[in-house]
Design an enzyme around this catalytic site. Structure first.
Site, short mmCIF file in Angstrom:
data_model
loop_
_atom_site.label_atom_id
_atom_site.label_comp_id
_atom_site.label_asym_id
_atom_site.label_seq_id
_atom_site.Cartn_x
_atom_site.Cartn_y
_atom_site.Cartn_z
NE ARG A 21 -8.67 9.05 45.19
CZ ARG A 21 -8.24 8.73 43.97
NH1 ARG A 21 -7.02 8.28 43.79
NH2 ARG A 21 -9.01 8.89 42.92
CE1 TYR B 161 -11.00 3.42 42.34
CE2 TYR B 161 -10.14 5.10 43.82
CZ TYR B 161 -11.21 4.46 43.23
OH TYR B 161 -12.48 4.84 43.54
CB CYS C 136 8.86 -4.35 27.92
SG CYS C 136 10.13 -4.24 26.71
CD GLU C 137 4.32 0.20 27.91
OE1 GLU C 137 4.27 1.42 27.69
OE2 GLU C 137 3.50 -0.61 27.51
CD GLU D 118 -22.04 5.95 45.98
OE1 GLU D 118 -23.07 5.31 45.80
OE2 GLU D 118 -21.42 6.56 45.06
N PRO D 119 -17.34 6.95 49.95
CG PRO D 119 -16.60 7.09 52.17
CD PRO D 119 -17.85 7.03 51.33
N1 LLP Z 1 -19.06 6.46 43.84
C1 LLP Z 1 -19.06 6.46 42.50
C2 LLP Z 1 -20.32 6.47 41.79
C3 LLP Z 1 -17.85 6.45 41.81
O1 LLP Z 1 -17.85 6.46 40.48
C4 LLP Z 1 -16.62 6.43 42.53
C5 LLP Z 1 -15.34 6.41 41.83
C6 LLP Z 1 -16.68 6.42 43.94
C7 LLP Z 1 -17.92 6.46 44.54
C8 LLP Z 1 -15.45 6.39 44.79
O2 LLP Z 1 -14.65 7.50 44.61
P1 LLP Z 1 -13.41 7.75 45.57
O3 LLP Z 1 -13.93 8.09 46.94
O4 LLP Z 1 -12.62 6.49 45.64
O5 LLP Z 1 -12.68 8.86 44.94
N2 LLP Z 1 -9.17 4.97 39.05
C9 LLP Z 1 -9.18 6.37 39.44
C10 LLP Z 1 -10.40 6.70 40.26
C11 LLP Z 1 -11.67 6.37 39.55
C12 LLP Z 1 -12.85 6.67 40.41
C13 LLP Z 1 -14.10 6.17 39.78
N3 LLP Z 1 -15.26 6.34 40.57
C14 LLP Z 1 -7.91 6.66 40.22
O6 LLP Z 1 -7.11 5.75 40.42
O7 LLP Z 1 -7.68 7.79 40.61
#
Ligand code: LLP
Length: 481
Positions: free
Chosen positions: A334, A436, A406-407, A331-332
């Site tokens: 990012r 994100y 304003c921070e 599940e990519p």
């Molecule tokens: N699958 C599940 C179950 C997840 O919880 C997540 C991310 C992903 C896949 C995707 O992960 P990725 O490949 O995008 O790393 N807001 C944070 C990241 C939170 C990720 C939450 N879950 C940030 O900006 O770094």
């Protein structure tokens, strides 16, 4: 000529006179500079984008997004050939719009959603429900009912209690829901604490560790664990078809070791389920979390390298436990959306602030900030930036790009060397903001959220309109238009 580092600069940041190397490493693959020195994304000069859509502006290279999506699918499928297939679910939480969901599915990916809202976007995009997964540690009955009614490809259950609710809701509709169980293998990914999700002491998933006092002398090391209880429950639940196991060990992870370890733990569990219950659970999902480069200090692995390391680990674990290799999924989020997106800002007020005797730091304020990118504030995330509207040479100055909220913590790029003469109206481009940033954005201080545009082959398309003051006021019941 050797350039001298600024005394306030972090060690990893190299002083520079031009940013060409940053551009090739951090920006979308379709980025170039015009002969006049302007940054061009997929044939569209940034000044055209800024003039037409305003700044701040999120810009996606559609080609870059599609290329990364395809590359993940091909790399993982090749690595696991001939043993099994790999389904790639694009994690919509990174960035989702109807068109982006279509790009992903056109490239052969499925869509992972984490809420009814994300599910609604995927459905509005026309994605086949069979190609959608639904996550969430606290799904509502309404979300579950919708998923069951649509016949979603998978609902990933996050608790024992939820299995019962899914079963009851599905049975009430005379249906069976395809369910995976989210397990926490206890693998700690080396990443920022707030985004590591496989600690035992966290809200997600079902632990493989027996609850104290429940384990007996049984040879089954999982007996008494929430994960084991969940499997037994799911196998007996009339409305549930248990199709497999899932884990997600964290985010922004560079080394494959954590994924390998998690895979082998889950395969050990899968084998134990098979031995005890005579049931073959056909699928295994290893989640997302693949890291990307935000600055010159980040060196992510190629998808092919991660895929091969994982394939070897899965083959070894399956042969050690004597079970067939399950169908894999990942599940990519990012790693597909992140590098495909950049943010354009207009430079405004510049200040040289004396920090210590003889040492000053340049602050360049832009027209956005923590509202369009809260990651520096939330996670101490580092970013990089270049001047995009023209090429300015000369020894660059250590600069801090800050927002207009304003921070005092409203920082966009904590440390970056920028050319000496950045002036009001210069366009700055921050790379790797495709994931994100829009999805975490807010309109704090009632700044309107930026538009998101996509460029492809010289053409621009608005994916998400810029928020307007009218849109904000429309929610205010005291306002009469
Ligand atoms: N699958 C599940 C179950 C997840 O919880 C997540 C991310 C992903 C896949 C995707 O992960 P990725 O490949 O995008 O790393 N807001 C944070 C990241 C939170 C990720 C939450 N879950 C940030 O900006 O770094």
């Amino acid at each position: 000529m050797t350039l001298t580092p600024h005394p306030l600069a972090p060690d990893w940041l190299s002083p520079r006179e031009n940013t060409d190397d940053l551009e090739s490493a951090l920006f979308p693959i379709t980025t170039s500079r015009s002969p006049a020195g302007e940054l061009v994304i997929e044939g569209v000069p940034v000044s055209d984008l800024a003039a037409t859509y305003g700044t701040p502006l999120y810009v996606f290279s559609e080609t870059d997004f599609r290329t990364r999506a395809r590359r993940f699918r091909e790399a993982f499928n090749q690595a696991f050939t001939p043993d099994t297939a790999v389904d790639v679910f694009y994690a919509g939480k990174a960035f989702l719009s109807t068109r982006v969901a279509q790009w992903a599915t056109e490239e052969g990916l499925n869509i992972d959603t984490a809420s009814g809202g994300e599910l609604a976007i995927a459905l509005a995009a026309g994605v086949d429900p069979a190609r959608i997964g639904l996550h969430g540690n606290n799904k509502s009955d309404v979300e579950i009912a919708r998923a069951v009614e649509l016949g979603l490809g998978r609902i990933i259950a996050d608790s024992v209690e939820e299995i019962g609710r899914i079963s009851a809701i599905a049975s009430g509709m005379s249906r069976t829901a395809s369910v995976m169980l989210r397990l926490t293998p206890g693998v700690h990914a080396s990443t920022h604490e707030y985004i590591a999700t496989a600690h035992e002491d966290q809200k997600f998933g079902l632990s493989l560790t027996p609850v104290p006092g429940t384990h007996t002398e049984s040879p089954n090391p999982f007996l008494g664990s929430p994960a084991w209880t969940a499997v037994e429950q799911a196998l007996e639940a009339p409305g549930v078809d248990l199709i497999g196991l899932h884990c997600h060990i964290g985010s922004q992870i560079f080394e494959p070791t954590g994924f390998e370890l998690a895979a082998s733990k889950l395969i050990g569990f899968l084998a134990r389920v098979q031995a005890s219950h005579g049931v073959v659970l056909p699928e295994l999902d290893l989640g997302g979390g693949h890291g990307i480069a935000y600055t010159e200090a980040d060196h992510p692995r190629a998808p092919e390298e991660i895929a091969q390391a994982l394939a070897a680990a899965v083959r070894d674990a399956c042969s050690e436990h004597g079970i067939a290799i399950p169908r894999l999924s990942i599940e990519p989020g990012r790693s597909i959306a992140g590098p495909a997106g950049i943010t354009l800002y207009s430079a405004g007020t510049t200040k040289d602030v004396v920090v210590e005797d003889g040492i000053s730091r340049r602050y360049i304020a832009v027209d956005g900030g923590m509202g369009d990118n809260p990651r520096p504030v939330l996670y101490d995330a580092d970013y990089s930036a270049v001047v995009a509207s023209r090429r300015i040479t000369g020894e660059h100055v250590l600069s801090r790009i800050v927002g207009k909220h304003c921070e005092s913590g409203d920082i966009v790029v904590r440390n970056v060397y920028l050319p000496p003469a950045v002036i009001r109206g210069d366009i700055l481009a921050v790379p790797a903001t495709g994931a994100y940033c829009h999805s975490l954005s807010s309109n704090y201080n009632y700044l309107t959220r930026p538009a998101v545009v996509a460029v492809q082959d010289g053409e621009t398309q608005v994916l998400i309109r810029r928020e307007t003051e009218d849109m904000m006021l429309a929610r205010d019941t005291g306002y009469t238009p």
